[in-house]
Design a protein around this motif. Structure first.
Motif, PDB file in Angstrom:
ATOM      1  N   PRO A  98       0.694  -1.740  -0.116  1.00 42.66           N
ATOM      2  CA  PRO A  98      -0.079  -0.073  -0.476  1.00 42.66           C
ATOM      3  C   PRO A  98       0.819   1.318   0.059  1.00 42.66           C
TER       4      PRO A  98
ATOM      5  N   ARG B 251      -2.832  -9.877   6.853  1.00 46.88           N
ATOM      6  CA  ARG B 251      -2.458  -9.632   5.425  1.00 46.88           C
ATOM      7  C   ARG B 251      -1.779 -10.084   4.696  1.00 46.88           C
TER       8      ARG B 251
ATOM      9  N   ASP C  14     -15.295  -7.664  -7.518  1.00 43.69           N
ATOM     10  CA  ASP C  14     -14.538  -6.533  -7.351  1.00 43.69           C
ATOM     11  C   ASP C  14     -15.018  -6.022  -8.346  1.00 43.69           C
TER      12      ASP C  14
ATOM     13  N   LYS D  99     -10.860  -3.760  -5.015  1.00 48.01           N
ATOM     14  CA  LYS D  99     -10.721  -5.260  -4.935  1.00 48.01           C
ATOM     15  C   LYS D  99     -11.384  -6.110  -3.033  1.00 48.01           C
ATOM     16  N   ASN D 100     -11.888  -6.684  -2.840  1.00 48.34           N
ATOM     17  CA  ASN D 100     -11.877  -7.476  -1.694  1.00 48.34           C
ATOM     18  C   ASN D 100     -12.710  -6.665  -1.084  1.00 48.34           C
TER      19      ASN D 100
ATOM     20  N   THR E 160      -4.595  -1.362  -8.557  1.00 48.26           N
ATOM     21  CA  THR E 160      -5.472  -2.074  -8.302  1.00 48.26           C
ATOM     22  C   THR E 160      -6.052  -1.256  -6.679  1.00 48.26           C
TER      23      THR E 160
ATOM     24  N   HIS F  92      -7.376  -1.173  -3.017  1.00 48.82           N
ATOM     25  CA  HIS F  92      -7.560  -2.481  -1.709  1.00 48.82           C
ATOM     26  C   HIS F  92      -8.454  -2.214  -0.358  1.00 48.82           C
ATOM     27  N   TYR F  93     -10.005  -2.837  -0.749  1.00 43.92           N
ATOM     28  CA  TYR F  93     -10.690  -2.205   0.243  1.00 43.92           C
ATOM     29  C   TYR F  93      -9.769  -3.061   1.789  1.00 43.92           C
ATOM     30  N   GLU F  94     -10.023  -1.868   2.845  1.00 50.17           N
ATOM     31  CA  GLU F  94      -9.959  -1.919   3.741  1.00 50.17           C
ATOM     32  C   GLU F  94     -11.210  -2.591   4.897  1.00 50.17           C
TER      33      GLU F  94
ATOM     34  N   MET G 245      -2.597   0.016  -4.181  1.00 45.78           N
ATOM     35  CA  MET G 245      -1.582  -0.533  -4.077  1.00 45.78           C
ATOM     36  C   MET G 245      -0.623   0.129  -5.174  1.00 45.78           C
TER      37      MET G 245
END
Lengths: 101, 495
Positions: free
Chosen positions: A99, B142, B204, B224-225, B257, B259-261, B270
């Motif tokens: 990240p 993760r 996604d 994603k996620n 990309t 990323h969903y937390e 990312m």
């Protein structure tokens, strides 16, 4: 020569392969030879020919949806360099992909 | 872009659904969630040299059902490709997937939101295989920052169907609604259990924003996620907000990309690898092409279960139910099957519908349990509700025949669901049988009238709506058990 050294280095990197410069020269030559041959085929009029994805005249080779015996956990892990809790243990997956912040 | 510009989000979804076949896509290993790690593998799915894949016929029937339900065109010929990349959960070093000749193309699924219909185009539906499962060791759990990972190949090779929509979705709400409808459809088709928590349905999203009214597409990111409907909606809203923020600050959106937390509800871009997306697809030489004949398609079509939209139409035309009821009842297959089955025991479909949507629905929402038309065994009781269609029918008939008051029924139903007791048993235990005995009701009414002289005068002077007050008081006195119709009749006479 249809391929450059950079092309081969790029493909090698995708395939996780490392060559010394002598090998690199050789592969540039060999791979270029293959591509040159394909260029040769392209000189023919193939507009009426269906692209071939498989050489055998087969289609729809199916199996029934039936459960068959599996390998045991010990068997499948037998050649694993490292094992933990019944799983294959591998080094960290992400190096460059993190990240941003 | 100047601040104040109105933006329109453009969203396309990529949905992966694990098929509920007994065995894996290309080998005979059991295709089921979980299990002791690495106990469902064989030479094929663990990629031993020389092992050869063979296509599971049932998986092809499943994907054909999906394609038909989404109004897609099934390709008369399609082939499998190898998608090459290195990842520890992929033992072969490639995933068997489909590329430029997918199983089906060009379909659509309509969703209705706030009375407005949205048609979402389906770009393609293709067959592939799932990968293994990674467990990342490290503080975060993760992938980023993991010190090592553990790989379980039980999931590797489970049939996976990828459904790709066109970028036809313009709000997170419609995206959620689409996914909900798709899930419902897949459940009707019996092709997957669509359990998002267990990952058998994953989604996604490709997201971009553009000035409202523009035809151009902005730079997109891949989000994603998002492992639930709520997170899909939330994640999309966050990502849209992030992209608009960038554009308004005069910064570009980077194709990457995101990323969903789940825990924080935040989105994290990312950093992408230089060589990340060069999959060097080529035709899978170990598998023969698929040739899907019209006979095969017709055969699959004949065996298709009734789809939710068809069932809803049947409820309206054959059962005279309002469209709203039909929509709600069919929005979940278990509930709808239960409704249909109960009709064999109780024939007032509107009253049945009211109870299913009302008290029963409330119980299901609160308990998180599901209905089943099969006999429930004690082992399933934490997931399934004990209520049977026959028992539910009997319960409703008792209300209709005046044996129990509707108000008492509200207490009886949850207990039936929790314990599996019959309505009759519960009514007896709790003394809830409705009082229809005129003498007893008269006595109650006399007491209530006597206690409320003021209201009585109001009624006499012509304020007829006071009757409702009296009915309420009598019902309260009777513990909700008096038959309301009898109460009404007698009250009118006495007042």
């Amino acid at each position: 020569m249809s391929l450059t050294h950079d092309d081969v280095i790029y493909v090698a990197r995708l395939a996780r392969l490392k060559f010394d410069s002598r090998e690199l020269d050789r592969y540039v030559e060999q791979l270029s030879g293959i591509l040159d041959h394909i260029d040769k085929i392209s000189e023919l009029d193939l507009s009426e020919i269906e692209p071939t994805s498989h050489v055998l005249k087969l289609s729809n080779v199916f199996r029934d949806d039936e459960v068959r015996p599996c390998l045991s956990q010990d068997e499948v892990l037998a050649n694993a360099p490292e094992v933990e809790e019944g799983a294959f243990k591998v080094p960290p997956i992400l190096e460059a992909e993190e990240p941003e912040a | 872009m100047a601040a104040g510009t109105a933006y329109e989000p453009v969203i396309g979804l990529e949905i992966h659904v694990e098929l509920s076949t007994k065995s894996k896509m290309f080998c005979g290993c059991e295709a089921r969630f979980g299990g002791i790690p690495n106990t469902r593998t064989c030479p094929v799915c663990s990629a031993q040299p020389g092992a050869l894949p063979v296509i599971n016929r049932e998986a092809i029937r499943h994907i054909a059902r999906i394609a038909l339900a989404l109004d897609c065109r099934i390709a008369p010929g399609s082939i499998f490709h190898r998608k090459n990349y290195f990842y520890p959960d992929l033992p072969k070093g490639y995933q068997i997937s489909q590329y430029d000749m997918p199983f089906a193309v060009e379909g659509h699924l309509d969703v209705t939101m706030d009375g407005e219909q949205h048609r979402v185009g389906i770009e393609r539906v293709h067959q592939e295989e799932d990968t293994g499962k990674n467990i990342h060791a490290g503080e975060s759990g993760r992938i980023a920052g993991a010190i090592y990972s553990l790989i379980d190949f039980n999931r590797c090779g489970i049939p996976l169907v990828e459904i790709v929509t066109k970028p036809d979705i313009h709000s997170p709400q419609v995206a959620r609604s689409f996914l909900n409808k798709l899930k419902n459809t897949l459940q009707y088709l019996d092709v997957s259990d669509c359990n998002m928590e267990e990952g058998s349905l994953r989604c996604d999203a490709n997201v971009s924003v553009r000035p409202a009214g523009s035809d151009l597409l902005g730079v997109k990111t891949e989000l994603k996620n998002m492992n639930s409907f709520k997170h899909l909606e939330k994640g999309l809203a966050k990502e849209i907000e992030r992209q608009i923020g960038l554009l308004e600050a005069g910064r570009p959106v980077v194709q990457q990309t995101v990323h969903y937390e789940v825990a924080s509800g935040e989105v994290h871009p990312m950093r992408s690898k230089e060589y990340a997306h060069d999959y060097r697809y080529f035709p899978e030489p170990d598998l023969s092409p698929l040739e899907i004949s019209q006979d095969f398609v017709d055969d699959v079509r004949t065996g298709m279960p009734e789809l939710p939209s068809v069932r809803a139409a049947r409820y309206v035309t054959e059962l005279n139910l309002p469209e709203y009821d039909a929509e709600v009842l069919t929005s979940n297959r278990d509930t709808s099957d239960f409704f249909d089955e109960t009709l064999n025991y109780f024939d007032d479909q509107k009253m049945l519908s009211n109870w299913v949507m009302g008290d029963l629905g409330a119980y299901l929402n609160a308990s998180g349990k599901k209905l089943s038309i099969e006999t429930v065994s004690p082992g399933q009781a934490d997931q399934l509700c004990w209520l049977s269609p026959a028992g539910f029918g009997e319960f409703l008939a008792m209300i209709k025949d005046g044996e129990i008051a509707a108000a008492s029924g509200k207490a009886v139903l949850p207990e039936m669901c929790e314990t599996g007791k019959t309505a009759r048993e519960i009514v007896e235990e709790k003394g809830l049988a409705q009082i229809s005995d005129t003498a007893r009701i008269e006595a109650l009414i006399d007491r209530v009238i006597e206690a409320n002289p003021e209201q009585r005068e109001q009624y006499k002077s012509g304020k007829k709506q006071v009757l409702g007050y009296f009915v309420g008081q009598v019902m309260k006195e009777s513990g909700g058990r008096a038959n309301p119709r009898t109460v009404n009749e007698i009250l009118r006479e006495k007042l």
